[in-house]
Scaffold this motif. Structure first.
Motif, PDB file in Angstrom:
ATOM      1  N   VAL A   1     -29.880  -1.005 -56.276  1.00 50.47           N
ATOM      2  CA  VAL A   1     -28.554  -1.387 -55.795  1.00 50.47           C
ATOM      3  C   VAL A   1     -27.564  -1.166 -56.935  1.00 50.47           C
ATOM      4  N   LEU A   2     -26.486  -0.432 -56.634  1.00 47.45           N
ATOM      5  CA  LEU A   2     -25.427  -0.173 -57.601  1.00 47.45           C
ATOM      6  C   LEU A   2     -24.144  -0.748 -57.031  1.00 47.45           C
ATOM      7  N   VAL A   3     -23.469  -1.603 -57.805  1.00 47.43           N
ATOM      8  CA  VAL A   3     -22.261  -2.282 -57.334  1.00 47.43           C
ATOM      9  C   VAL A   3     -21.176  -2.203 -58.401  1.00 47.43           C
ATOM     10  N   SER A   4     -19.959  -1.915 -57.964  1.00 46.70           N
ATOM     11  CA  SER A   4     -18.794  -1.990 -58.836  1.00 46.70           C
ATOM     12  C   SER A   4     -17.682  -2.654 -58.046  1.00 46.70           C
ATOM     13  N   ASP A   5     -17.014  -3.634 -58.632  1.00 39.76           N
ATOM     14  CA  ASP A   5     -15.936  -4.319 -57.918  1.00 39.76           C
ATOM     15  C   ASP A   5     -14.648  -3.519 -57.951  1.00 39.76           C
TER      16      ASP A   5
ATOM     17  N   THR B   1     -35.313   7.382 -60.181  1.00 36.36           N
ATOM     18  CA  THR B   1     -36.695   7.864 -60.246  1.00 36.36           C
ATOM     19  C   THR B   1     -37.660   6.705 -60.459  1.00 36.36           C
ATOM     20  N   GLU B   2     -37.332   5.829 -61.417  1.00 31.71           N
ATOM     21  CA  GLU B   2     -38.185   4.664 -61.692  1.00 31.71           C
ATOM     22  C   GLU B   2     -38.297   3.749 -60.484  1.00 31.71           C
ATOM     23  N   ALA B   3     -37.168   3.474 -59.838  1.00 30.42           N
ATOM     24  CA  ALA B   3     -37.181   2.600 -58.657  1.00 30.42           C
ATOM     25  C   ALA B   3     -38.052   3.202 -57.558  1.00 30.42           C
ATOM     26  N   GLY B   4     -37.913   4.510 -57.331  1.00 26.19           N
ATOM     27  CA  GLY B   4     -38.725   5.172 -56.319  1.00 26.19           C
ATOM     28  C   GLY B   4     -40.201   5.123 -56.648  1.00 26.19           C
ATOM     29  N   ARG B   5     -40.538   5.330 -57.885  1.00 26.93           N
ATOM     30  CA  ARG B   5     -41.935   5.309 -58.322  1.00 26.93           C
ATOM     31  C   ARG B   5     -42.541   3.915 -58.161  1.00 26.93           C
ATOM     32  N   ASP B   6     -41.726   2.878 -58.410  1.00 26.62           N
ATOM     33  CA  ASP B   6     -42.198   1.498 -58.333  1.00 26.62           C
ATOM     34  C   ASP B   6     -42.096   0.897 -56.936  1.00 26.62           C
TER      35      ASP B   6
ATOM     36  N   GLU C   1     -30.528   1.994 -52.095  1.00 28.18           N
ATOM     37  CA  GLU C   1     -31.557   2.930 -51.668  1.00 28.18           C
ATOM     38  C   GLU C   1     -32.915   2.310 -51.960  1.00 28.18           C
ATOM     39  N   GLY C   2     -33.821   2.448 -51.025  1.00 30.16           N
ATOM     40  CA  GLY C   2     -35.171   1.953 -51.240  1.00 30.16           C
ATOM     41  C   GLY C   2     -35.789   1.460 -49.957  1.00 30.16           C
ATOM     42  N   PRO C   3     -37.028   0.988 -50.038  1.00 30.41           N
ATOM     43  CA  PRO C   3     -37.753   0.583 -48.834  1.00 30.41           C
ATOM     44  C   PRO C   3     -37.133  -0.614 -48.106  1.00 30.41           C
ATOM     45  N   ALA C   4     -36.346  -1.433 -48.786  1.00 31.31           N
ATOM     46  CA  ALA C   4     -35.727  -2.594 -48.145  1.00 31.31           C
ATOM     47  C   ALA C   4     -34.386  -2.265 -47.498  1.00 31.31           C
ATOM     48  N   VAL C   5     -33.935  -1.000 -47.606  1.00 34.00           N
ATOM     49  CA  VAL C   5     -32.624  -0.610 -47.098  1.00 34.00           C
ATOM     50  C   VAL C   5     -32.797   0.183 -45.808  1.00 34.00           C
TER      51      VAL C   5
END
Length: 71
Positions: free
Chosen positions: A15-19, A5-10, A53-57
């Protein structure tokens, strides 16, 4: 959800990563988890995860699948 929600608002890219993934169900170790290598590796399993997820993706027509719990 709150970070999304915060990322979308801003207008940010999230990016979420798990090895690694984690073992579930009957595959889950009976002993306690921990951060020491001799214990932690028993709880890990492949595959890792990358979500963005976001405008750069840019959307992709090719998608991976995250196995359901216990699979």
């Amino acid at each position: 959800g709150e970070l999304r929600t915060e990322a979308g608002r801003d207008g940010a890219t999230l990016v979420l990563v798990s090895d690694h993934g984690f073992r579930w169900g009957a595959d889950r170790p009976a002993n306690a988890s921990g951060v020491g290598f001799d214990v932690a590796f028993r709880w890990h399993r492949d595959p890792g995860v990358l979500l963005a997820e976001g405008p750069a993706v840019l959307p992709s027509k090719v998608r991976g699948r995250i196995p359901a719990r216990g699979v």
